[in-house]
Design a protein around this motif. Sequence first.
Motif, mmCIF file in Angstrom:
data_model
loop_
_atom_site.group_PDB
_atom_site.id
_atom_site.type_symbol
_atom_site.label_atom_id
_atom_site.label_comp_id
_atom_site.label_asym_id
_atom_site.label_seq_id
_atom_site.Cartn_x
_atom_site.Cartn_y
_atom_site.Cartn_z
ATOM 1 N N VAL A 105 0.825 -1.186 0.000
ATOM 2 C CA VAL A 105 0.000 0.000 0.000
ATOM 3 C C VAL A 105 0.875 1.259 0.000
ATOM 4 C CG1 VAL A 105 -1.726 1.280 1.326
ATOM 5 C CG2 VAL A 105 -1.914 -1.183 1.134
ATOM 6 N N ILE A 106 1.962 1.218 0.754
ATOM 7 C CA ILE A 106 2.847 2.376 0.829
ATOM 8 C C ILE A 106 3.474 2.654 -0.534
ATOM 9 C CG2 ILE A 106 4.985 3.249 1.840
ATOM 10 C CD1 ILE A 106 4.218 1.711 4.389
ATOM 11 N N ALA A 107 3.883 1.590 -1.224
ATOM 12 C CA ALA A 107 4.479 1.767 -2.551
ATOM 13 C C ALA A 107 3.476 2.397 -3.513
ATOM 14 C CB ALA A 107 4.984 0.435 -3.085
ATOM 15 N N LEU A 108 2.215 1.958 -3.460
ATOM 16 C CA LEU A 108 1.175 2.516 -4.318
ATOM 17 C C LEU A 108 0.950 3.988 -4.013
ATOM 18 C CD1 LEU A 108 -1.064 2.139 -6.439
ATOM 19 C CD2 LEU A 108 -2.578 1.469 -4.564
ATOM 20 N N ILE A 109 0.912 4.328 -2.751
ATOM 21 C CA ILE A 109 0.721 5.730 -2.356
ATOM 22 C C ILE A 109 1.883 6.592 -2.840
ATOM 23 C CG2 ILE A 109 0.601 7.297 -0.369
ATOM 24 C CD1 ILE A 109 -0.981 5.053 1.073
ATOM 25 N N ILE A 110 3.100 6.076 -2.721
ATOM 26 C CA ILE A 110 4.277 6.833 -3.179
ATOM 27 C C ILE A 110 4.226 7.050 -4.690
ATOM 28 C CG2 ILE A 110 6.787 6.664 -3.506
ATOM 29 C CD1 ILE A 110 6.913 5.536 -0.655
ATOM 30 N N ILE A 127 1.509 7.128 -6.628
ATOM 31 C CA ILE A 127 0.428 8.091 -6.927
ATOM 32 C C ILE A 127 0.870 9.504 -6.569
ATOM 33 C CG2 ILE A 127 -1.901 8.821 -6.274
ATOM 34 C CD1 ILE A 127 -2.600 5.815 -6.030
ATOM 35 N N LEU A 128 1.469 9.673 -5.397
ATOM 36 C CA LEU A 128 1.955 11.003 -5.012
ATOM 37 C C LEU A 128 3.056 11.482 -5.950
ATOM 38 C CD1 LEU A 128 2.014 10.754 -1.106
ATOM 39 C CD2 LEU A 128 0.445 12.079 -2.536
ATOM 40 N N GLY A 129 3.909 10.558 -6.384
ATOM 41 C CA GLY A 129 4.961 10.916 -7.332
ATOM 42 C C GLY A 129 4.400 11.396 -8.653
ATOM 43 N N TRP A 130 3.387 10.684 -9.145
ATOM 44 C CA TRP A 130 2.765 11.092 -10.409
ATOM 45 C C TRP A 130 2.080 12.450 -10.283
ATOM 46 C CZ3 TRP A 130 0.433 5.654 -11.507
ATOM 47 C CH2 TRP A 130 1.384 4.877 -12.185
ATOM 48 N N LEU A 131 1.529 12.723 -9.114
ATOM 49 C CA LEU A 131 0.817 13.983 -8.931
ATOM 50 C C LEU A 131 1.750 15.164 -8.661
ATOM 51 C CD1 LEU A 131 -2.183 12.753 -6.734
ATOM 52 C CD2 LEU A 131 -2.211 13.336 -9.171
ATOM 53 N N THR A 132 2.943 14.886 -8.122
ATOM 54 C CA THR A 132 3.786 16.003 -7.677
ATOM 55 C C THR A 132 5.093 16.171 -8.448
ATOM 56 O OG1 THR A 132 4.738 14.603 -5.945
ATOM 57 C CG2 THR A 132 2.836 15.943 -5.340
ATOM 58 N N VAL A 133 5.871 15.124 -8.592
ATOM 59 C CA VAL A 133 7.229 15.285 -9.120
ATOM 60 C C VAL A 133 7.450 14.639 -10.484
ATOM 61 C CG1 VAL A 133 8.296 15.546 -6.850
ATOM 62 C CG2 VAL A 133 8.057 13.268 -7.843
ATOM 63 N N ILE A 134 6.395 14.327 -11.201
ATOM 64 C CA ILE A 134 6.564 13.623 -12.476
ATOM 65 C C ILE A 134 7.332 14.471 -13.493
ATOM 66 C CG2 ILE A 134 4.364 14.329 -13.517
ATOM 67 C CD1 ILE A 134 4.280 11.291 -14.490
ATOM 68 N N ASN A 135 7.202 15.778 -13.435
ATOM 69 C CA ASN A 135 7.909 16.639 -14.391
ATOM 70 C C ASN A 135 9.405 16.718 -14.113
ATOM 71 O OD1 ASN A 135 5.581 17.217 -15.821
ATOM 72 N ND2 ASN A 135 5.078 18.946 -14.513
ATOM 73 N N THR A 136 9.814 16.476 -12.881
ATOM 74 C CA THR A 136 11.239 16.542 -12.558
ATOM 75 C C THR A 136 11.900 15.174 -12.526
ATOM 76 O OG1 THR A 136 10.720 16.549 -10.196
ATOM 77 C CG2 THR A 136 11.014 18.694 -11.281
ATOM 78 N N LEU A 196 11.263 6.568 -13.293
ATOM 79 C CA LEU A 196 11.934 6.612 -12.002
ATOM 80 C C LEU A 196 10.931 6.485 -10.853
ATOM 81 C CD1 LEU A 196 14.691 6.823 -10.754
ATOM 82 C CD2 LEU A 196 14.476 9.294 -10.777
ATOM 83 N N ILE A 197 9.763 7.063 -11.018
ATOM 84 C CA ILE A 197 8.725 6.949 -9.992
ATOM 85 C C ILE A 197 8.272 5.490 -9.881
ATOM 86 C CG2 ILE A 197 6.359 7.592 -9.384
ATOM 87 C CD1 ILE A 197 6.976 10.333 -10.716
ATOM 88 N N GLY A 198 8.055 4.835 -11.013
ATOM 89 C CA GLY A 198 7.662 3.426 -10.991
ATOM 90 C C GLY A 198 8.732 2.533 -10.402
ATOM 91 N N LEU A 199 9.981 2.806 -10.743
ATOM 92 C CA LEU A 199 11.084 2.007 -10.193
ATOM 93 C C LEU A 199 11.257 2.235 -8.692
ATOM 94 C CD1 LEU A 199 13.716 2.255 -13.043
ATOM 95 C CD2 LEU A 199 12.377 0.264 -12.368
ATOM 96 N N SER A 200 10.886 3.414 -8.195
ATOM 97 C CA SER A 200 10.972 3.644 -6.753
ATOM 98 C C SER A 200 10.014 2.725 -6.004
ATOM 99 C CB SER A 200 10.700 5.114 -6.418
ATOM 100 O OG SER A 200 9.363 5.457 -6.719
ATOM 101 N N ALA A 201 8.851 2.454 -6.572
ATOM 102 C CA ALA A 201 7.913 1.522 -5.947
ATOM 103 C C ALA A 201 8.494 0.109 -5.933
ATOM 104 C CB ALA A 201 6.581 1.532 -6.695
ATOM 105 N N VAL A 202 9.145 -0.276 -7.007
ATOM 106 C CA VAL A 202 9.790 -1.592 -7.054
ATOM 107 C C VAL A 202 10.876 -1.673 -5.988
ATOM 108 C CG1 VAL A 202 11.205 -3.125 -8.472
ATOM 109 C CG2 VAL A 202 9.259 -1.933 -9.486
ATOM 110 N N LEU A 203 11.662 -0.633 -5.848
ATOM 111 C CA LEU A 203 12.714 -0.598 -4.843
ATOM 112 C C LEU A 203 12.134 -0.723 -3.435
ATOM 113 C CD1 LEU A 203 15.755 -0.284 -4.390
ATOM 114 C CD2 LEU A 203 15.394 2.182 -4.271
ATOM 115 N N ILE A 204 11.042 -0.041 -3.172
ATOM 116 C CA ILE A 204 10.391 -0.129 -1.861
ATOM 117 C C ILE A 204 9.930 -1.551 -1.594
ATOM 118 C CG2 ILE A 204 8.340 0.580 -0.567
ATOM 119 C CD1 ILE A 204 8.678 3.349 -1.917
ATOM 120 N N LEU A 205 9.330 -2.190 -2.605
ATOM 121 C CA LEU A 205 8.865 -3.568 -2.425
ATOM 122 C C LEU A 205 10.024 -4.533 -2.201
ATOM 123 C CD1 LEU A 205 6.031 -3.675 -5.102
ATOM 124 C CD2 LEU A 205 5.767 -3.626 -2.616
#
Length: 167
Positions: free
Chosen positions: A1-6, A8-17, A22-31
Motif C-alpha cells: 500500500v505504501i508503494a502505491l501511495i508513493i 500516486i503522489l509521485g505522479w501527482l507532484t514530481v513527475i515533471n522533474t 523513475l517513480i515506478g522504479l521507486s515503488a519496485v525498490l520499496i517492495l
Amino acid sequence: VIALIIVILGWLTVINTMGSALIGLSAVLILLISGKFEFEQLIAGVRWHVIFTYGGAICVSQMLAETKVLNAILPIEALSNLDLPIKTFLLMILVLIGTEVIINSAVTATCLPIVLQTVKSEQEAIFLTIITAICSGLSLVAYAGSPAMNLFYKAHPSLSFGYWKIG
C-alpha cells in the motif's frame, strides 16, 4: 500500500522533474527493500519480449525522426498542420491497419513517437496517445485472423474456445 501511495503522489507532484519511469522504479525498490518480493521472483515475472519490443520500436522511430528519414517517408510538417479530427482519423486508420500486419504493441510503440512530433499542445498529445491505445486494443477484437490474434491463440493453446471465437 505504501508503494502505491508513493507512486500516486509521485505522479501527482514530481513527475515533471523525476519522470514516470523513475517513480515506478521507486515503488519496485520499496517492495524489494521491504521484503515483499525477492529479486528472482520479480525478474521471473518480467515479460522481457514486451519490453524489448516497445524499446526497440521507440528507438527506431526516434532515430527515424532525428535523422530526418521520417520526413522523407511521412510529411510530418503537413501532418502537424492538420486539424485534430482529421489527424485523429488518420491515426486510427494507421493503427488499425498496422495491427493487422504486425503485432499491436509494435504498432503502438512505433506510432506514438511519430504522432507526438505532430502535436501542438499537451492536451492533444494526451488525446492522441489515448486514441492510439484504444485503437490498438480494439484490434484484438476487430478481426480473428490478425497476426495479434494468431499470436494470442498460439500463446494460449489451452483455452477452451476456438480460434474464430477469440475475435
